[in-house]
Write a protein that holds these residues in place. Structure first.
Motif, mmCIF file in Angstrom:
data_model
loop_
_atom_site.group_PDB
_atom_site.id
_atom_site.type_symbol
_atom_site.label_atom_id
_atom_site.label_comp_id
_atom_site.label_asym_id
_atom_site.label_seq_id
_atom_site.Cartn_x
_atom_site.Cartn_y
_atom_site.Cartn_z
ATOM 1 N N VAL A 98 0.843 -1.190 0.000
ATOM 2 C CA VAL A 98 0.000 0.000 0.000
ATOM 3 C C VAL A 98 0.882 1.246 0.000
ATOM 4 O O VAL A 98 2.092 1.179 0.243
ATOM 5 N N SER A 99 0.266 2.378 -0.302
ATOM 6 C CA SER A 99 0.934 3.670 -0.188
ATOM 7 C C SER A 99 0.553 4.315 1.137
ATOM 8 O O SER A 99 -0.623 4.343 1.494
ATOM 9 N N LEU A 100 1.536 4.780 1.864
ATOM 10 C CA LEU A 100 1.319 5.513 3.107
ATOM 11 C C LEU A 100 1.820 6.938 2.933
ATOM 12 O O LEU A 100 2.775 7.187 2.183
ATOM 13 N N GLY A 101 1.196 7.851 3.675
ATOM 14 C CA GLY A 101 1.611 9.241 3.543
ATOM 15 C C GLY A 101 1.417 10.026 4.828
ATOM 16 O O GLY A 101 0.706 9.601 5.744
ATOM 17 N N PHE A 102 2.099 11.164 4.890
ATOM 18 C CA PHE A 102 1.916 12.086 6.010
ATOM 19 C C PHE A 102 2.286 13.486 5.551
ATOM 20 O O PHE A 102 3.064 13.674 4.602
ATOM 21 N N ASN A 103 1.712 14.457 6.221
ATOM 22 C CA ASN A 103 1.994 15.850 5.890
ATOM 23 C C ASN A 103 3.149 16.393 6.714
ATOM 24 O O ASN A 103 3.360 15.985 7.865
ATOM 25 N N ALA A 104 3.880 17.299 6.149
ATOM 26 C CA ALA A 104 5.095 17.825 6.781
ATOM 27 C C ALA A 104 4.814 18.452 8.134
ATOM 28 O O ALA A 104 5.638 18.353 9.059
ATOM 29 N N ASP A 105 3.670 19.108 8.289
ATOM 30 C CA ASP A 105 3.361 19.789 9.549
ATOM 31 C C ASP A 105 3.168 18.825 10.713
ATOM 32 O O ASP A 105 3.181 19.247 11.874
ATOM 33 N N LEU A 106 2.964 17.545 10.419
ATOM 34 C CA LEU A 106 2.734 16.557 11.475
ATOM 35 C C LEU A 106 3.971 15.715 11.773
ATOM 36 O O LEU A 106 3.920 14.803 12.608
ATOM 37 N N ALA A 107 5.084 16.015 11.114
ATOM 38 C CA ALA A 107 6.333 15.294 11.339
ATOM 39 C C ALA A 107 7.397 16.276 11.823
ATOM 40 O O ALA A 107 7.313 17.483 11.580
ATOM 41 N N THR A 108 8.400 15.748 12.520
ATOM 42 C CA THR A 108 9.460 16.594 13.071
ATOM 43 C C THR A 108 10.819 16.048 12.670
ATOM 44 O O THR A 108 11.084 14.850 12.825
ATOM 45 N N ALA A 109 11.682 16.922 12.161
ATOM 46 C CA ALA A 109 13.057 16.569 11.819
ATOM 47 C C ALA A 109 13.972 17.043 12.944
ATOM 48 O O ALA A 109 13.914 18.208 13.352
ATOM 49 N N LEU A 110 14.830 16.144 13.444
ATOM 50 C CA LEU A 110 15.713 16.453 14.563
ATOM 51 C C LEU A 110 17.101 15.863 14.311
ATOM 52 O O LEU A 110 17.226 14.865 13.583
ATOM 53 N N PRO A 111 18.133 16.435 14.924
ATOM 54 C CA PRO A 111 19.472 15.881 14.765
ATOM 55 C C PRO A 111 19.559 14.474 15.352
ATOM 56 O O PRO A 111 18.841 14.136 16.282
ATOM 57 N N HIS A 112 20.488 13.680 14.802
ATOM 58 C CA HIS A 112 20.787 12.387 15.415
ATOM 59 C C HIS A 112 21.162 12.602 16.879
ATOM 60 O O HIS A 112 21.818 13.579 17.212
ATOM 61 N N GLY A 113 20.762 11.690 17.731
ATOM 62 C CA GLY A 113 21.084 11.768 19.147
ATOM 63 C C GLY A 113 20.587 10.532 19.844
ATOM 64 O O GLY A 113 20.093 9.580 19.220
ATOM 65 N N GLU A 114 20.700 10.532 21.171
ATOM 66 C CA GLU A 114 20.269 9.376 21.967
ATOM 67 C C GLU A 114 18.777 9.121 21.769
ATOM 68 O O GLU A 114 17.963 10.047 21.793
ATOM 69 N N LEU A 115 18.437 7.850 21.615
ATOM 70 C CA LEU A 115 17.040 7.439 21.520
ATOM 71 C C LEU A 115 16.655 6.719 22.811
ATOM 72 O O LEU A 115 17.501 6.087 23.457
ATOM 73 N N ALA A 116 15.381 6.803 23.156
ATOM 74 C CA ALA A 116 14.900 6.097 24.349
ATOM 75 C C ALA A 116 14.950 4.598 24.097
ATOM 76 O O ALA A 116 14.688 4.131 22.993
#
Length: 367
Positions: A347-365
């Motif tokens: 299937v095709s999945l999608g999302f709008n830019a306003d609902l996603a966040t770009a962040l620098p690489h760093g520690e993940l939980a």
């Protein structure tokens, strides 16, 4: 009465181990403030510094503008509710509540009147003659709160007081606890590793990791606008895509990921962009913000195969495979229909830019 609390450049060390690092927080008078983080992140350590059971290695703790240096726990305008509640089993409910007043030498009649007033406040009127072992778990929690309030503190400190309760009772008690705080109007400082508790009850939340305060904000901002990879991966669920920054401006970033270019909000810290062209970066998108996109009507669209569908009553949880064995998740409200795709379908999945966040690489939980 109520008071504000300020942590001013607070460091706490145990030998070479740093338990809390350069903590700077101002908790306003009368607010419900939570420290949220995994076990061992330093949140209880900071609570102990506020209560006076632990002295900062550096920095200051101020309550109501007064530096607490050299002032012991019994002299501070605080009361602490422990995780195990520490109620006295051989005392009645009202005697438990009025214990602090007895220590101060207050007469029995006055102690009983105060206990009855607090029993009304916590919605347990007429329960004063019961023994502690006759109470339910939620009732014991409320008695512990009343006992702390009897000392008339300016600040009430709560160290994971709901952790021993079952899920439904925890959910009920967090509503009750917030209502009690609003009625009494004093400052509450709450320690928890439970995101639901922190987001539901708090005016502001400090998210901690390895002794560092990652972000302080209201619950909506913490959830919708995380400032670090740790906050984004610890608070709530997120789908994560890794890549490099192709371009970035004040509001958005384009990240070249393994599934193609993705456009997302530029995740800022204190209003300042953290990304530059060529940086390693993550794109985070919540499961509820990911959609089926057969019409291609989203800013970002990619292909995935349905791995599993889980029906939870109010929600469908749909899991997908991408790039072979990578798993991502979509959450959708149950509207009475069914999902028009079978397990295994592409299937095709999608999302709008306003609902996603770009962040620098760093520690993940940790998962």
């Amino acid at each position: 009465m109520s008071a504000d609390v300020q942590l001013d450049n607070v460091w706490i060390r145990f030998g070479d181990f740093v338990a809390a690092r350069d903590a700077n927080i101002h908790i306003k008078e009368g607010e419900f403030f939570s420290f949220l983080g995994p076990s061992g992140c330093g949140k209880t350590t900071l609570l102990r510094a506020v209560s006076g059971f632990l002295d900062p290695s550096e920095g200051r703790v101020l309550i109501g503008g007064q530096d607490m240096a050299g002032i012991g726990p019994n002299k501070r305008p605080t009361a602490l509710i422990f995780q195990n509640l520490a109620l006295f089993p051989l005392m009645t409910v009202w005697e438990n509540i009025a214990f602090a007043l007895e220590v101060k030498g207050v007469g029995k009649a006055q102690r009983r009147r105060k206990a009855d007033e607090l029993l009304e406040l916590i919605a347990l009127p007429g329960q004063g003659e019961k023994m502690v072992n006759e109470l339910s778990g939620g009732q014991k929690q409320r008695v512990a709160i009343a006992r702390a309030l009897a000392a008339e503190p300016d600040v009430l400190l709560l160290d994971e007081p709901l952790s021993a309760l079952d899920l439904k009772l925890r959910q009920h008690m967090r509503t009750e606890l917030r209502a009690i705080q609003q009625r009494v109007g004093i400052t509450f400082i709450y320690i928890t590793h439970d995101q639901g508790e922190a987001l539901t009850m708090s005016d502001h939340v400090a998210v901690m990791s390895q002794g560092v305060i990652e972000q302080v904000a209201d619950g909506t901002t913490i959830y919708d606008c995380p400032e670090s990879a740790f906050v984004a991966s610890f608070v709530g669920e997120n789908n994560l895509f890794s890549g490099k920054v192709r371009q970035v401006d004040e509001d958005y970033a384009v990240i070249d990921t393994e599934l193609g270019s993705m456009r997302a909000k530029n995740g800022k810290r204190n209003g300042v962009s953290q990304l530059t062209k060529g940086d390693d970066a993550y794109v985070f998108i919540r499961p509820e913000s990911l959609k089926f996109s057969d019409a291609g009507n989203h800013d970002n669209v990619f292909k995935a195969n349905i791995h599993q569908q889980e029906f939870e009553g109010n929600l469908w949880q749909v899991h997908f495979n991408v790039l072979g064995n990578r798993r991502i998740k979509l959450s959708m409200v149950n509207d009475g229909g069914s999902i028009d795709h079978d397990v295994g379908a592409e299937v095709s999945l999608g999302f709008n830019a306003d609902l996603a966040t770009a962040l620098p690489h760093g520690e993940l939980a940790a998962e």
